[in-house]
Design a protein around this motif. Structure first.
Motif, mmCIF file in Angstrom:
data_model
loop_
_atom_site.group_PDB
_atom_site.id
_atom_site.type_symbol
_atom_site.label_atom_id
_atom_site.label_comp_id
_atom_site.label_asym_id
_atom_site.label_seq_id
_atom_site.Cartn_x
_atom_site.Cartn_y
_atom_site.Cartn_z
ATOM 1 N N ASP A 140 0.619 -0.711 -0.192
ATOM 2 C CA ASP A 140 -0.068 0.001 -0.344
ATOM 3 C C ASP A 140 1.042 1.547 0.213
ATOM 4 O O ASP A 140 0.210 2.443 -0.790
ATOM 5 N N THR A 141 1.818 1.589 0.355
ATOM 6 C CA THR A 141 3.231 2.396 0.557
ATOM 7 C C THR A 141 3.439 2.455 -1.121
ATOM 8 O O THR A 141 3.390 3.660 -1.087
ATOM 9 N N TRP B 297 2.127 1.754 -3.354
ATOM 10 C CA TRP B 297 0.805 1.852 -4.670
ATOM 11 C C TRP B 297 0.316 3.535 -4.273
ATOM 12 O O TRP B 297 0.184 3.638 -5.101
ATOM 13 N N SER B 298 0.293 3.672 -3.114
ATOM 14 C CA SER B 298 0.054 5.171 -2.713
ATOM 15 C C SER B 298 1.046 6.672 -3.237
ATOM 16 O O SER B 298 0.910 7.785 -4.450
ATOM 17 N N TRP C 270 -0.981 14.665 -1.443
ATOM 18 C CA TRP C 270 -2.454 13.448 -1.216
ATOM 19 C C TRP C 270 -1.253 12.433 -0.988
ATOM 20 O O TRP C 270 -1.011 11.167 -0.041
ATOM 21 N N SER C 271 -0.382 12.314 -1.908
ATOM 22 C CA SER C 271 0.531 10.971 -2.126
ATOM 23 C C SER C 271 1.154 10.508 -1.225
ATOM 24 O O SER C 271 1.685 9.496 -0.693
ATOM 25 N N LEU D 41 -0.188 10.493 2.834
ATOM 26 C CA LEU D 41 -0.972 8.526 2.622
ATOM 27 C C LEU D 41 0.303 7.965 2.646
ATOM 28 O O LEU D 41 0.907 6.938 3.219
ATOM 29 N N GLY D 42 1.244 8.250 1.695
ATOM 30 C CA GLY D 42 2.333 7.406 1.608
ATOM 31 C C GLY D 42 3.271 7.060 2.541
ATOM 32 O O GLY D 42 3.744 6.032 3.556
ATOM 33 N N GLU E 281 -8.377 13.397 6.188
ATOM 34 C CA GLU E 281 -7.946 11.951 6.270
ATOM 35 C C GLU E 281 -6.490 11.179 7.427
ATOM 36 O O GLU E 281 -6.661 10.625 8.296
ATOM 37 N N GLN F 239 -10.149 9.621 2.007
ATOM 38 C CA GLN F 239 -9.318 9.133 0.237
ATOM 39 C C GLN F 239 -10.411 9.471 -0.597
ATOM 40 O O GLN F 239 -10.333 9.961 -1.519
#
Length: 268
Positions: free
Chosen positions: A35-36, A38-39, A74-75, A78-79, A157, A194
């Motif tokens: 998920d890291t 992907w973000s 955003w990336s 979240l990442g 978020e 999100q």
């Protein structure tokens, strides 16, 4: 550069990057690194497509830079959040659930799953691209609305993640369900925010008059994110895990608090 070439190159890079993540997990790395990866990939692909010199696709440079900055913010938030959480030892229980369901063939199933995630990243990067490529000269109120929505989503978020982290750090909360702050309004406020951010890109893409035909296609972003978070790989496996771990306490939480849309909690 033709748009088709830019998207094809992005698709190949996304696929190879998720293949690398698959290889790492199958060799023992924590699933949280998926998920890291992907973000960061969604943000990087979105920024690249927003700023790329695409032939025969006019765009306002200020809007391109604005949308790229929003995607990057955003990336990165979240990442980095997922990376720090994973590095500290916490892992995402959804992947453990999926691995149990997949059984002996989990490696092949995981590979297919991560390639689907690569395709999802391309779709979302496409929504960013469409917002950045709205050809209307000058910034309009829809751009301001989109900025507010995306920034509110990033903040919301972040607040939800911080509230959950604080709750888990308190020893007296061990084994309890977090229903503090935003978690008392939605069982998955991080997922809600999100999703919300992608409506901001759609607002920028569609614009004031809605006369940019491709802009309407950016609605695929929030539609897809709603489906994947609410009906696919977001809420369902996570709630299945929580029911196994917390049992009746989590069922009571489900009765009180909405799964996705924030709202006033009900009496149990």
């Amino acid at each position: 550069m033709p748009a088709a070439v830019a998207f094809a190159a992005t698709a190949i890079i996304l696929s190879l990057a998720m293949t690398t993540a698959w290889a790492a997990v199958t060799r023992g790395a924590k699933s949280g690194w998926v998920d890291t990866t992907w973000s960061f990939l969604v943000g990087a692909a979105g920024v690249a497509l927003a700023l790329a010199p695409i032939r025969d696709w006019p765009a306002d440079p200020a809007r391109q830079r604005l949308v790229a900055a929003l995607a990057a913010a955003w990336s990165l938030r979240l990442g980095l959040h997922i990376a720090l959480r994973t590095a500290r030892g916490a892992d995402d229980p959804r992947y453990a659930t999926l691995r149990r369901e997949w059984g002996a063939g989990w490696r092949g199933e995981l590979f297919r799953f991560l390639q689907i995630q690569a395709a999802a990243a391309l779709l979302l990067a496409g929504a960013i691209f469409l917002a950045a490529r709205n050809p209307t000269p000058g910034l309009a109120w829809t751009d301001a609305a989109g900025i507010v929505i995306v920034l509110a989503a990033i903040a919301g978020e972040g607040i939800a993640d911080a509230q959950l982290a604080r709750f888990r750090k308190e020893p007296s909360n061990r084994g309890r369900i977090c229903d503090a702050g935003l978690w008392g309004l939605s069982r998955h406020p991080n997922y809600f925010f999100q999703w919300l951010g992608w409506t901001g890109y759609a607002a920028i893409a569609i614009g004031t008059g809605g006369d940019y035909p491709w802009g309407w296609a950016a609605l695929a972003g929030p539609v897809f994110m709603y489906w994947i978070l609410v009906h696919a790989s977001g809420i369902p496996p996570l709630e299945a895990h929580m029911l196994r771990e917390r049992g009746e306490a989590y069922r009571a939480y489900q009765r009180r608090v909405n799964a996705f849309w924030p709202g006033r909690p009900r009496s149990d």
